[in-house]
Design a protein around this motif. Structure first.
Motif, PDB file in Angstrom:
ATOM      1  N   ALA A   1       0.096   3.158  -9.944  1.00 54.64           N
ATOM      2  CA  ALA A   1      -0.913   2.689  -8.984  1.00 54.64           C
ATOM      3  C   ALA A   1      -2.265   3.362  -9.199  1.00 54.64           C
ATOM      4  CB  ALA A   1      -0.432   2.919  -7.556  1.00 54.64           C
ATOM      5  N   GLY A   2      -2.281   4.522  -9.844  1.00 56.57           N
ATOM      6  CA  GLY A   2      -3.542   5.198 -10.157  1.00 56.57           C
ATOM      7  C   GLY A   2      -4.316   5.665  -8.934  1.00 56.57           C
ATOM      8  N   TYR A   3      -3.613   6.250  -7.978  1.00 55.57           N
ATOM      9  CA  TYR A   3      -4.279   6.773  -6.783  1.00 55.57           C
ATOM     10  C   TYR A   3      -5.261   7.877  -7.152  1.00 55.57           C
ATOM     11  CZ  TYR A   3      -0.785   4.316  -3.987  1.00 55.57           C
ATOM     12  OH  TYR A   3      -0.001   3.358  -3.416  1.00 55.57           O
ATOM     13  N   ALA A   4      -6.380   7.912  -6.462  1.00 54.68           N
ATOM     14  CA  ALA A   4      -7.355   8.991  -6.675  1.00 54.68           C
ATOM     15  C   ALA A   4      -6.736  10.308  -6.215  1.00 54.68           C
ATOM     16  CB  ALA A   4      -8.636   8.704  -5.896  1.00 54.68           C
ATOM     17  N   PRO A   5      -7.030  11.398  -6.912  1.00 54.50           N
ATOM     18  CA  PRO A   5      -6.481  12.700  -6.501  1.00 54.50           C
ATOM     19  C   PRO A   5      -6.881  13.035  -5.064  1.00 54.50           C
ATOM     20  CG  PRO A   5      -7.519  12.849  -8.660  1.00 54.50           C
ATOM     21  CD  PRO A   5      -7.858  11.491  -8.112  1.00 54.50           C
ATOM     22  N   GLY A   6      -5.903  13.490  -4.288  1.00 58.30           N
ATOM     23  CA  GLY A   6      -6.176  13.955  -2.933  1.00 58.30           C
ATOM     24  C   GLY A   6      -6.147  12.904  -1.846  1.00 58.30           C
ATOM     25  N   VAL A   7      -5.934  11.604  -2.192  1.00 56.79           N
ATOM     26  CA  VAL A   7      -5.925  10.594  -1.130  1.00 56.79           C
ATOM     27  C   VAL A   7      -4.642  10.648  -0.301  1.00 56.79           C
ATOM     28  CG1 VAL A   7      -7.525   8.990  -2.233  1.00 56.79           C
ATOM     29  CG2 VAL A   7      -5.075   8.700  -2.585  1.00 56.79           C
TER      30      VAL A   7
ATOM     31  N   SER B   1      -1.746   1.399   3.416  1.00 58.75           N
ATOM     32  CA  SER B   1      -2.298   1.208   4.764  1.00 58.75           C
ATOM     33  C   SER B   1      -2.698   2.547   5.391  1.00 58.75           C
ATOM     34  CB  SER B   1      -1.257   0.488   5.629  1.00 58.75           C
ATOM     35  OG  SER B   1      -1.693   0.378   6.945  1.00 58.75           O
ATOM     36  N   GLU B   2      -1.849   3.577   5.223  1.00 58.30           N
ATOM     37  CA  GLU B   2      -2.154   4.901   5.783  1.00 58.30           C
ATOM     38  C   GLU B   2      -3.362   5.537   5.082  1.00 58.30           C
ATOM     39  OE1 GLU B   2      -1.147   5.782   8.505  1.00 58.30           O
ATOM     40  OE2 GLU B   2       0.782   4.797   8.796  1.00 58.30           O
ATOM     41  N   ILE B   3      -3.499   5.308   3.779  1.00 51.56           N
ATOM     42  CA  ILE B   3      -4.667   5.828   3.055  1.00 51.56           C
ATOM     43  C   ILE B   3      -5.932   5.166   3.589  1.00 51.56           C
ATOM     44  CG2 ILE B   3      -5.834   5.849   0.804  1.00 51.56           C
ATOM     45  CD1 ILE B   3      -3.011   6.219  -0.460  1.00 51.56           C
ATOM     46  N   ALA B   4      -5.894   3.828   3.778  1.00 53.74           N
ATOM     47  CA  ALA B   4      -7.051   3.095   4.311  1.00 53.74           C
ATOM     48  C   ALA B   4      -7.393   3.579   5.715  1.00 53.74           C
ATOM     49  CB  ALA B   4      -6.773   1.596   4.302  1.00 53.74           C
ATOM     50  N   ASN B   5      -6.366   3.785   6.557  1.00 57.01           N
ATOM     51  CA  ASN B   5      -6.598   4.280   7.924  1.00 57.01           C
ATOM     52  C   ASN B   5      -7.223   5.674   7.907  1.00 57.01           C
ATOM     53  OD1 ASN B   5      -5.480   1.968   8.991  1.00 57.01           O
ATOM     54  ND2 ASN B   5      -3.481   2.886   9.379  1.00 57.01           N
TER      55      ASN B   5
ATOM     56  N   LYS C   1      14.240  -2.494  -4.174  1.00 55.42           N
ATOM     57  CA  LYS C   1      12.889  -2.915  -4.546  1.00 55.42           C
ATOM     58  C   LYS C   1      12.078  -3.194  -3.287  1.00 55.42           C
ATOM     59  CE  LYS C   1      10.212  -6.256  -7.200  1.00 55.42           C
ATOM     60  NZ  LYS C   1       9.149  -6.184  -6.244  1.00 55.42           N
ATOM     61  N   SER C   2      12.720  -3.796  -2.297  1.00 53.57           N
ATOM     62  CA  SER C   2      12.049  -4.086  -1.022  1.00 53.57           C
ATOM     63  C   SER C   2      11.617  -2.796  -0.315  1.00 53.57           C
ATOM     64  CB  SER C   2      12.992  -4.901  -0.134  1.00 53.57           C
ATOM     65  OG  SER C   2      12.431  -5.088   1.132  1.00 53.57           O
ATOM     66  N   ASP C   3      12.476  -1.772  -0.341  1.00 53.35           N
ATOM     67  CA  ASP C   3      12.122  -0.473   0.254  1.00 53.35           C
ATOM     68  C   ASP C   3      10.897   0.111  -0.443  1.00 53.35           C
ATOM     69  OD1 ASP C   3      14.332  -0.443   2.028  1.00 53.35           O
ATOM     70  OD2 ASP C   3      15.617   0.497   0.519  1.00 53.35           O
ATOM     71  N   ILE C   4      10.888   0.041  -1.773  1.00 55.48           N
ATOM     72  CA  ILE C   4       9.773   0.598  -2.548  1.00 55.48           C
ATOM     73  C   ILE C   4       8.486  -0.160  -2.246  1.00 55.48           C
ATOM     74  CG2 ILE C   4       8.889   0.951  -4.887  1.00 55.48           C
ATOM     75  CD1 ILE C   4      11.846   1.545  -5.689  1.00 55.48           C
ATOM     76  N   ASP C   5       8.568  -1.497  -2.162  1.00 48.72           N
ATOM     77  CA  ASP C   5       7.392  -2.296  -1.792  1.00 48.72           C
ATOM     78  C   ASP C   5       6.875  -1.882  -0.420  1.00 48.72           C
ATOM     79  OD1 ASP C   5       7.559  -3.720  -4.171  1.00 48.72           O
ATOM     80  OD2 ASP C   5       8.603  -5.440  -3.268  1.00 48.72           O
ATOM     81  N   THR C   6       7.793  -1.702   0.521  1.00 44.27           N
ATOM     82  CA  THR C   6       7.409  -1.300   1.880  1.00 44.27           C
ATOM     83  C   THR C   6       6.727   0.061   1.873  1.00 44.27           C
ATOM     84  OG1 THR C   6       9.219  -2.593   2.847  1.00 44.27           O
ATOM     85  CG2 THR C   6       8.293  -0.820   4.208  1.00 44.27           C
ATOM     86  N   ILE C   7       7.284   1.021   1.121  1.00 45.32           N
ATOM     87  CA  ILE C   7       6.694   2.366   1.055  1.00 45.32           C
ATOM     88  C   ILE C   7       5.282   2.290   0.476  1.00 45.32           C
ATOM     89  CG2 ILE C   7       6.858   4.636  -0.052  1.00 45.32           C
ATOM     90  CD1 ILE C   7       9.978   4.218   0.110  1.00 45.32           C
ATOM     91  N   ILE C   8       5.100   1.559  -0.614  1.00 44.69           N
ATOM     92  CA  ILE C   8       3.779   1.440  -1.244  1.00 44.69           C
ATOM     93  C   ILE C   8       2.796   0.781  -0.285  1.00 44.69           C
ATOM     94  CG2 ILE C   8       2.480   0.349  -3.120  1.00 44.69           C
ATOM     95  CD1 ILE C   8       4.147   2.728  -4.089  1.00 44.69           C
ATOM     96  N   ASN C   9       3.213  -0.312   0.372  1.00 42.64           N
ATOM     97  CA  ASN C   9       2.329  -0.999   1.323  1.00 42.64           C
ATOM     98  C   ASN C   9       1.955  -0.107   2.493  1.00 42.64           C
ATOM     99  OD1 ASN C   9       2.278  -3.345  -0.217  1.00 42.64           O
ATOM    100  ND2 ASN C   9       4.019  -4.255   0.860  1.00 42.64           N
ATOM    101  N   LYS C  10       2.930   0.619   3.034  1.00 43.88           N
ATOM    102  CA  LYS C  10       2.648   1.515   4.161  1.00 43.88           C
ATOM    103  C   LYS C  10       1.750   2.677   3.714  1.00 43.88           C
ATOM    104  CE  LYS C  10       6.382   0.627   7.384  1.00 43.88           C
ATOM    105  NZ  LYS C  10       5.521   0.249   8.490  1.00 43.88           N
ATOM    106  N   LEU C  11       2.002   3.208   2.521  1.00 43.72           N
ATOM    107  CA  LEU C  11       1.159   4.285   2.013  1.00 43.72           C
ATOM    108  C   LEU C  11      -0.282   3.799   1.850  1.00 43.72           C
ATOM    109  CD1 LEU C  11       0.737   7.140   0.870  1.00 43.72           C
ATOM    110  CD2 LEU C  11       1.467   6.244  -1.363  1.00 43.72           C
TER     111      LEU C  11
END
Length: 193
Positions: A88-94, A182-186, A170-180
């Motif tokens: 996903a290439g998240y920025a460091p520290g997000v 969303s939490e980063i955006a919040n 796979k559904s659990d992993i999708d949910t974790i990524i989507n929630k993460l």
């Protein structure tokens, strides 16, 4: 005597039902202190240990916490999620990445191998928080199942926004990524206000 026994059993059931609700979505993460072994710290090329506490989890950014038994099966369980996170290439520290490894759950004779693998992982991912729990304190504090994996996502306020124990579909992993995401955006929105 029989009455005393019944009172004791009722009290024990009440206490155990309170423990089973230790982790719940919307709640707070119960305190966890690991005074021996603890967090792996990288200084130059040398890795050492320092006591760790869940109080060091910062508010203001989400935290993705992995609690796992020191077993190959645990690594296999979270490998697809780690691959998705890395790609996903998240920025460091997000977000904070914290892995608590229960060495007390290691197979007999493998703790040296596990410690070596933790050291290797710390060198490969110096930004990640790796914690060696040599006495199963995380299982007790968070009332988790032994010999397995738990994934806990905290929001920027430190509240549990996701919790999953056991195998990850796979559904659990999708949910974790989507929630993460969303939490980063919040968290970013909160920081900008």
């Amino acid at each position: 005597m029989l009455r005393s026994w019944k009172l004791f059993m009722a009290f024990a059931l009440l206490c155990s039902s309170g423990l089973s609700a230790a982790l719940e979505v919307g709640g707070s993460l119960p305190a966890l202190n690991i005074p021996s072994r603890g967090e792996l710290v990288l200084t130059g090329d040398k890795v050492s240990y320092t006591p760790w506490s869940s109080a060091t989890i910062r508010s203001g950014s989400p935290a993705l916490i992995f609690h796992m038994a020191a077993r190959m099966s645990s690594d296999a369980t979270i490998a697809p999620l780690r691959t998705r996170l890395e790609s996903a290439g998240y920025a460091p520290g997000v977000f904070q990445s914290i892995s608590v490894v229960n060495l007390d759950d290691a197979l007999w004779g493998t703790s040296g191998m596990v410690a070596s693998e933790l050291t290797k992982n710390k060198r490969a991912h110096p930004e990640a928080v790796l914690v060696a729990d040599d006495a199963g304190r995380g299982l007790a504090a968070w009332n988790l199942k032994s010999k397995g994996v738990a994934v806990i996502l905290l929001n920027a306020k430190g509240e549990i926004s996701y919790l999953k124990q056991g195998k990850l579909s796979k559904s659990d992993i999708d949910t974790i990524i989507n929630k993460l995401n969303s939490e980063i955006a919040n968290a970013e929105q909160l920081a900008n206000n």
